[in-house]
Design a protein around this motif. Structure first.
Motif, PDB file in Angstrom:
ATOM      1  N   GLY A  38     -10.413  -3.944  13.464  1.00  0.00           N
ATOM      2  CA  GLY A  38     -10.127  -4.255  14.857  1.00  0.00           C
ATOM      3  C   GLY A  38     -10.322  -3.050  15.761  1.00  0.00           C
ATOM      4  O   GLY A  38     -10.273  -3.164  16.975  1.00  0.00           O
ATOM      5  N   TYR A  39     -10.533  -1.893  15.178  1.00  0.00           N
ATOM      6  CA  TYR A  39     -10.764  -0.668  15.935  1.00  0.00           C
ATOM      7  C   TYR A  39     -12.248  -0.315  15.922  1.00  0.00           C
ATOM      8  O   TYR A  39     -12.961  -0.708  14.998  1.00  0.00           O
ATOM      9  N   PRO A  40     -12.716   0.451  16.915  1.00  0.00           N
ATOM     10  CA  PRO A  40     -14.122   0.853  16.919  1.00  0.00           C
ATOM     11  C   PRO A  40     -14.465   1.621  15.641  1.00  0.00           C
ATOM     12  O   PRO A  40     -13.718   2.509  15.223  1.00  0.00           O
ATOM     13  N   GLY A  41     -15.564   1.264  15.032  1.00  0.00           N
ATOM     14  CA  GLY A  41     -15.982   1.917  13.795  1.00  0.00           C
ATOM     15  C   GLY A  41     -15.150   1.495  12.594  1.00  0.00           C
ATOM     16  O   GLY A  41     -15.194   2.144  11.560  1.00  0.00           O
ATOM     17  N   GLY A  42     -14.394   0.429  12.712  1.00  0.00           N
ATOM     18  CA  GLY A  42     -13.489   0.012  11.646  1.00  0.00           C
ATOM     19  C   GLY A  42     -14.077  -0.981  10.671  1.00  0.00           C
ATOM     20  O   GLY A  42     -13.343  -1.762  10.071  1.00  0.00           O
ATOM     21  N   THR A  43     -15.388  -0.965  10.483  1.00  0.00           N
ATOM     22  CA  THR A  43     -16.005  -1.897   9.538  1.00  0.00           C
ATOM     23  C   THR A  43     -15.899  -1.341   8.127  1.00  0.00           C
ATOM     24  O   THR A  43     -16.075  -0.154   7.887  1.00  0.00           O
ATOM     25  N   LYS A  44     -15.589  -2.230   7.198  1.00  0.00           N
ATOM     26  CA  LYS A  44     -15.497  -1.854   5.782  1.00  0.00           C
ATOM     27  C   LYS A  44     -16.352  -2.831   4.988  1.00  0.00           C
ATOM     28  O   LYS A  44     -16.268  -4.037   5.181  1.00  0.00           O
ATOM     29  N   PHE A  45     -17.165  -2.301   4.101  1.00  0.00           N
ATOM     30  CA  PHE A  45     -18.007  -3.114   3.234  1.00  0.00           C
ATOM     31  C   PHE A  45     -17.655  -2.803   1.796  1.00  0.00           C
ATOM     32  O   PHE A  45     -17.557  -1.635   1.418  1.00  0.00           O
ATOM     33  N   THR A  46     -17.439  -3.831   0.987  1.00  0.00           N
ATOM     34  CA  THR A  46     -17.172  -3.637  -0.433  1.00  0.00           C
ATOM     35  C   THR A  46     -18.006  -4.629  -1.226  1.00  0.00           C
ATOM     36  O   THR A  46     -18.378  -5.681  -0.722  1.00  0.00           O
ATOM     37  N   ASN A  47     -18.284  -4.284  -2.472  1.00  0.00           N
ATOM     38  CA  ASN A  47     -19.011  -5.212  -3.331  1.00  0.00           C
ATOM     39  C   ASN A  47     -18.053  -5.753  -4.405  1.00  0.00           C
ATOM     40  O   ASN A  47     -16.971  -5.209  -4.609  1.00  0.00           O
ATOM     41  N   PRO A  48     -18.431  -6.834  -5.090  1.00  0.00           N
ATOM     42  CA  PRO A  48     -17.535  -7.443  -6.079  1.00  0.00           C
ATOM     43  C   PRO A  48     -17.093  -6.497  -7.193  1.00  0.00           C
ATOM     44  O   PRO A  48     -15.991  -6.630  -7.713  1.00  0.00           O
ATOM     45  N   GLU A  49     -17.931  -5.527  -7.529  1.00  0.00           N
ATOM     46  CA  GLU A  49     -17.581  -4.570  -8.582  1.00  0.00           C
ATOM     47  C   GLU A  49     -16.334  -3.774  -8.182  1.00  0.00           C
ATOM     48  O   GLU A  49     -15.404  -3.609  -8.980  1.00  0.00           O
ATOM     49  N   GLU A  50     -16.287  -3.294  -6.934  1.00  0.00           N
ATOM     50  CA  GLU A  50     -15.135  -2.544  -6.430  1.00  0.00           C
ATOM     51  C   GLU A  50     -13.917  -3.452  -6.274  1.00  0.00           C
ATOM     52  O   GLU A  50     -12.790  -3.058  -6.569  1.00  0.00           O
ATOM     53  N   VAL A  51     -14.148  -4.680  -5.810  1.00  0.00           N
ATOM     54  CA  VAL A  51     -13.046  -5.623  -5.596  1.00  0.00           C
ATOM     55  C   VAL A  51     -12.386  -5.983  -6.920  1.00  0.00           C
ATOM     56  O   VAL A  51     -11.164  -6.092  -6.994  1.00  0.00           O
ATOM     57  N   LEU A  52     -13.182  -6.162  -7.980  1.00  0.00           N
ATOM     58  CA  LEU A  52     -12.630  -6.511  -9.290  1.00  0.00           C
ATOM     59  C   LEU A  52     -11.681  -5.440  -9.819  1.00  0.00           C
ATOM     60  O   LEU A  52     -10.684  -5.746 -10.466  1.00  0.00           O
ATOM     61  N   LYS A  53     -12.000  -4.171  -9.541  1.00  0.00           N
ATOM     62  CA  LYS A  53     -11.122  -3.083  -9.987  1.00  0.00           C
ATOM     63  C   LYS A  53      -9.799  -3.099  -9.245  1.00  0.00           C
ATOM     64  O   LYS A  53      -8.746  -2.853  -9.818  1.00  0.00           O
ATOM     65  N   LYS A  54      -9.848  -3.397  -7.942  1.00  0.00           N
ATOM     66  CA  LYS A  54      -8.644  -3.336  -7.106  1.00  0.00           C
ATOM     67  C   LYS A  54      -7.812  -4.613  -7.185  1.00  0.00           C
ATOM     68  O   LYS A  54      -6.604  -4.565  -7.395  1.00  0.00           O
ATOM     69  N   ASP A  55      -8.441  -5.783  -6.984  1.00  0.00           N
ATOM     70  CA  ASP A  55      -7.721  -7.065  -6.971  1.00  0.00           C
ATOM     71  C   ASP A  55      -8.629  -8.161  -7.515  1.00  0.00           C
ATOM     72  O   ASP A  55      -9.349  -8.813  -6.761  1.00  0.00           O
ATOM     73  N   PRO A  56      -8.603  -8.400  -8.832  1.00  0.00           N
ATOM     74  CA  PRO A  56      -9.498  -9.393  -9.445  1.00  0.00           C
ATOM     75  C   PRO A  56      -9.294 -10.808  -8.911  1.00  0.00           C
ATOM     76  O   PRO A  56     -10.223 -11.603  -8.885  1.00  0.00           O
TER      77      PRO A  56
END
Length: 147
Positions: free
Chosen positions: A84-102
């Motif tokens: 919601g802030y300027p420059g606040g975009t985050k991109f993740t791929n499924p490989e990273e997501v699986l490690k954090k929250d499957p």
């Protein structure tokens, strides 16, 4: 001609029989798993399906960490979010997501396949996703189903 036999049946919220079902996600393609889970959540597999009523079952998905993605989706697919802030975009791929929250992969895929309204938000409360093979809902006596 007797028109009584042509009445359309519409389920009432009090008449709906809800079951608990367990789905094993191990080795299942993510999209196919999500579409079948969404069908069960919505109640489209039942003859008394009514579009504006929650006629679906409660679904428990286990082994979410072992879901499969075809091709190079594990590294090339992108999940986007913004703070919601300027420059606040985050991109993740499924490989990273699986490690954090499957559980996120399955929840997100199912969420995309149900209605985007009040009923859809209510249906999502009937979905429980667990990363491993064990779940905490043994008291509900869920039945295991094969997809």
């Amino acid at each position: 001609m007797n028109t009584e036999s042509f009445k359309t049946y519409s389920a009432k919220p009090g008449e709906v029989q809800k079951k608990w079902v367990v789905v094993d996600a191990e080795g299942q393609p993510l999209g196919r798993l999500a579409s079948k889970v969404a069908t069960i959540l919505r109640g489209k597999h039942k003859p008394e399906f009514t579009p504006h009523i929650d006629t679906g079952d409660n679904v428990i998905v286990v082994n979410a960490e072992k879901v499969s993605l075809s091709g190079k989706k594990m590294t090339d697919k992108v999940y986007f979010r913004h703070s919601g802030y300027p420059g606040g975009t985050k991109f993740t791929n499924p490989e990273e997501v699986l490690k954090k929250d499957p559980a996120f992969l399955v929840k997100n895929a199912v969420q995309g396949m149900i209605p985007k309204n009040r009923l859809g938000r209510k249906l999502l409360t009937n979905l429980r996703v667990f990363a491993g093979p064990d779940h905490t809902l043994k008291a509900q006596k869920p039945e295991k189903i094969e997809l």
